[in-house]
Design a protein around this motif. Structure first.
Motif, short mmCIF file in Angstrom:
data_model
loop_
_atom_site.label_atom_id
_atom_site.label_comp_id
_atom_site.label_asym_id
_atom_site.label_seq_id
_atom_site.Cartn_x
_atom_site.Cartn_y
_atom_site.Cartn_z
N LYS A 178 -11.04 -3.95 6.24
CA LYS A 178 -10.07 -3.30 7.10
C LYS A 178 -9.27 -2.27 6.33
O LYS A 178 -9.36 -2.19 5.09
N ASP A 179 -8.51 -1.49 7.05
CA ASP A 179 -7.69 -0.43 6.48
C ASP A 179 -6.26 -0.95 6.38
O ASP A 179 -5.71 -1.45 7.36
N ILE A 180 -5.65 -0.82 5.19
CA ILE A 180 -4.27 -1.25 5.00
C ILE A 180 -3.40 -0.01 5.06
O ILE A 180 -3.55 0.90 4.24
N LYS A 181 -2.51 0.06 6.01
CA LYS A 181 -1.65 1.23 6.22
C LYS A 181 -0.51 1.26 5.20
O LYS A 181 -0.18 0.26 4.58
N ASN A 182 0.09 2.43 5.06
CA ASN A 182 1.20 2.65 4.14
C ASN A 182 2.34 1.65 4.40
O ASN A 182 2.76 1.46 5.53
N GLY A 183 2.82 1.00 3.34
CA GLY A 183 3.95 0.07 3.45
C GLY A 183 3.56 -1.35 3.81
O GLY A 183 4.42 -2.23 3.83
N LYS A 184 2.29 -1.62 4.06
CA LYS A 184 1.84 -2.97 4.41
C LYS A 184 1.42 -3.71 3.13
O LYS A 184 1.09 -3.12 2.12
N ALA A 185 1.43 -5.04 3.21
CA ALA A 185 1.11 -5.88 2.05
C ALA A 185 -0.36 -5.77 1.67
O ALA A 185 -1.23 -5.71 2.54
N ALA A 202 4.96 -2.22 -6.22
CA ALA A 202 5.53 -3.57 -6.07
C ALA A 202 6.41 -3.61 -4.82
O ALA A 202 7.10 -2.63 -4.49
N GLN A 203 6.41 -4.76 -4.12
CA GLN A 203 7.23 -4.91 -2.94
C GLN A 203 8.71 -4.87 -3.31
O GLN A 203 9.10 -5.25 -4.42
N VAL A 204 9.54 -4.42 -2.40
CA VAL A 204 10.98 -4.32 -2.62
C VAL A 204 11.55 -5.71 -2.87
O VAL A 204 11.20 -6.67 -2.21
N GLY A 205 12.43 -5.81 -3.86
CA GLY A 205 13.08 -7.07 -4.18
C GLY A 205 12.32 -7.92 -5.18
O GLY A 205 12.81 -8.97 -5.59
N GLN A 206 11.17 -7.49 -5.58
CA GLN A 206 10.38 -8.24 -6.56
C GLN A 206 10.96 -8.01 -7.95
O GLN A 206 11.30 -6.90 -8.31
N LYS A 207 11.07 -9.07 -8.74
CA LYS A 207 11.68 -8.96 -10.07
C LYS A 207 10.71 -8.51 -11.13
O LYS A 207 11.06 -7.79 -12.06
N ALA A 232 0.84 -1.19 0.00
CA ALA A 232 0.00 0.00 0.00
C ALA A 232 0.87 1.24 0.00
O ALA A 232 1.93 1.28 0.62
N TYR A 233 0.40 2.27 -0.72
CA TYR A 233 1.08 3.56 -0.71
C TYR A 233 0.07 4.63 -0.32
O TYR A 233 -1.04 4.69 -0.85
N SER A 234 0.46 5.47 0.64
CA SER A 234 -0.36 6.60 1.04
C SER A 234 0.57 7.71 1.50
O SER A 234 1.50 7.47 2.28
#
Length: 182
Positions: free
Chosen positions: A135-142, A160-165, A120-122
């Motif tokens: 539910k509410d997904i906070k910034n940086g959560k999956a 995209a999550q960090v490290g994803q190709k 998530a980005y906010s």
């Protein structure tokens, strides 16, 4: 004995009051709905018949026929009114989000992450609404795949999550933009 009689009297009064309140509320609810109003927006056969009769009377035929041009104008006006009110259906678009970019929603957009691992980005402290889990997904959560995500206000999105190709595949309904991550 007096105690039993008192309990019975109180029970009868409570049940009587509940029945009376129930009948009053239901009759008030039935009276407040007017067909074709904001409270009852479903278009009924009687509404269409009424509009066709009005259209027939306007065409000067005494209600015996409907002028096709007037009917087409009426349908066009109805379509434009639906589009302006947001009642028209929006198409779902498949969007590929490359690694290093983020998908930002505009007001009222909906996302479903189909492939890849999203976060998530906010820009503020508020998260994004996961309607599937409620539910509410906070910034940086999956962000779970195959969940309906709603953006009542724009400026939030997924990345995209960090490290994803590979990037993300996201179904989008509504307006959006792809931004480069800083």
């Amino acid at each position: 004995m007096k105690k039993q009689a008192f309990r019975l009297t109180v029970a009868v009064i409570c049940i009587g009051a509940a029945v009376w309140v129930g009948t009053r509320w239901s009759s008030e609810a039935e009276d407040s709905v007017v067909p074709g109003s904001v409270n009852d927006p479903v278009v009924t056969k009687s509404y269409i018949d009424k509009k066709l009769a009005e259209l027939g009377n306007q065409s000067g035929s005494g209600g015996q026929g409907v002028d096709e041009k007037k009917l087409q104008e009426m349908l066009d006006a109805f379509r434009s009114e639906l589009e302006q009110s947001g009642g028209g259906s929006q198409q779902v678009v498949v969007v590929t989000v490359p690694v290093g970019k983020r998908l930002i929603a505009k007001d009222g957009a909906e996302f479903i992450v189909r492939a890849g691992k999203a976060m998530a980005y906010s820009a503020d402290s508020n998260g994004i609404s996961d309607l599937t889990d409620g539910k509410d997904i906070k910034n940086g959560k999956a962000v779970p795949n195959d969940h309906l995500i709603l953006f009542p206000r724009g400026g939030r999105g997924v990345t995209a999550q960090v490290g994803q190709k590979s990037g993300l595949t996201v179904l989008v309904r509504g307006e959006y933009e792809i931004q480069v991550q800083p």
